[in-house]
Design a protein around this motif. Structure first.
Motif, PDB file in Angstrom:
ATOM      1  N   LYS A 167      37.008 -26.923  -4.621  1.00 20.12           N
ATOM      2  CA  LYS A 167      36.452 -26.099  -3.588  1.00 20.12           C
ATOM      3  C   LYS A 167      37.522 -24.951  -3.272  1.00 20.12           C
ATOM      4  N   LEU A 168      38.777 -25.288  -3.740  1.00 21.58           N
ATOM      5  CA  LEU A 168      39.921 -24.339  -3.281  1.00 21.58           C
ATOM      6  C   LEU A 168      39.822 -23.166  -4.290  1.00 21.58           C
ATOM      7  N   SER A 169      39.454 -23.502  -5.388  1.00 19.69           N
ATOM      8  CA  SER A 169      39.244 -22.143  -6.402  1.00 19.69           C
ATOM      9  C   SER A 169      37.979 -21.322  -5.916  1.00 19.69           C
ATOM     10  N   GLU A 170      36.771 -21.979  -5.407  1.00 24.08           N
ATOM     11  CA  GLU A 170      35.956 -21.485  -4.873  1.00 24.08           C
ATOM     12  C   GLU A 170      36.080 -20.355  -3.954  1.00 24.08           C
TER      13      GLU A 170
ATOM     14  N   ASP B  30      36.277 -27.691   3.701  1.00 26.23           N
ATOM     15  CA  ASP B  30      35.904 -28.645   2.653  1.00 26.23           C
ATOM     16  C   ASP B  30      37.016 -29.346   1.679  1.00 26.23           C
ATOM     17  N   ALA B  31      37.979 -28.538   1.303  1.00 25.60           N
ATOM     18  CA  ALA B  31      39.057 -28.676   0.315  1.00 25.60           C
ATOM     19  C   ALA B  31      40.114 -29.281   1.403  1.00 25.60           C
ATOM     20  N   ALA B  32      40.287 -28.903   2.542  1.00 20.18           N
ATOM     21  CA  ALA B  32      41.303 -29.606   3.536  1.00 20.18           C
ATOM     22  C   ALA B  32      41.045 -30.720   3.937  1.00 20.18           C
ATOM     23  N   ALA B  33      39.435 -31.116   4.025  1.00 16.50           N
ATOM     24  CA  ALA B  33      38.914 -32.404   4.472  1.00 16.50           C
ATOM     25  C   ALA B  33      39.184 -33.392   3.230  1.00 16.50           C
ATOM     26  N   GLN B  34      39.524 -32.969   2.183  1.00 22.26           N
ATOM     27  CA  GLN B  34      39.829 -33.911   1.238  1.00 22.26           C
ATOM     28  C   GLN B  34      41.336 -33.863   0.747  1.00 22.26           C
ATOM     29  N   GLY B  35      41.955 -33.159   1.669  1.00 24.19           N
ATOM     30  CA  GLY B  35      43.667 -33.401   1.558  1.00 24.19           C
ATOM     31  C   GLY B  35      44.153 -32.578   0.989  1.00 24.19           C
ATOM     32  N   SER B  36      43.509 -31.235   0.807  1.00 20.59           N
ATOM     33  CA  SER B  36      44.427 -30.135  -0.224  1.00 20.59           C
ATOM     34  C   SER B  36      45.166 -29.448   1.047  1.00 20.59           C
ATOM     35  N   ALA B  37      46.717 -29.572   0.734  1.00 21.10           N
ATOM     36  CA  ALA B  37      47.668 -28.759   1.456  1.00 21.10           C
ATOM     37  C   ALA B  37      47.524 -27.324   1.502  1.00 21.10           C
ATOM     38  N   GLU B  38      47.137 -26.820   0.262  1.00 17.92           N
ATOM     39  CA  GLU B  38      46.871 -25.317   0.026  1.00 17.92           C
ATOM     40  C   GLU B  38      45.945 -24.842   0.763  1.00 17.92           C
TER      41      GLU B  38
END
Length: 79
Positions: free
Chosen positions: A21-24, A43-51
């Motif tokens: 999701k981050l890459s997209e 979406d990526a943040a909801a899965q824990g992506s700090a970036e």
């Protein structure tokens, strides 16, 4: 033991999905499609992506594709 393996597999899958999701989101942002980028970063943040959380904060701080909102940006930076 089985439960810990299941949890590890889920975490790995979730992490891989967050990276996708981050890459997209990065790809969408590079095309100035900030609405899509924000959705993918969320979406990526909801899965824990700090970036992804950082990128949401940046978009809010500078008003890139969204209304500028320093308070909301600060909240994302704290996560």
């Amino acid at each position: 033991m089985l439960l810990s393996l299941s949890c590890a597999a889920y975490a790995s899958e979730s992490s891989a999905n967050a990276l996708k999701k981050l890459s997209e989101g990065e790809n969408a942002a590079s095309k100035n499609d900030f609405k899509t980028a924000m959705k993918l970063y969320e979406d990526a943040a909801a899965q824990g992506s700090a970036e992804a959380m950082y990128r949401i904060g940046m978009m809010l701080e500078i008003g890139e594709g969204v209304s500028k909102n320093d308070a909301a940006a600060a909240e994302w930076y704290k996560k």
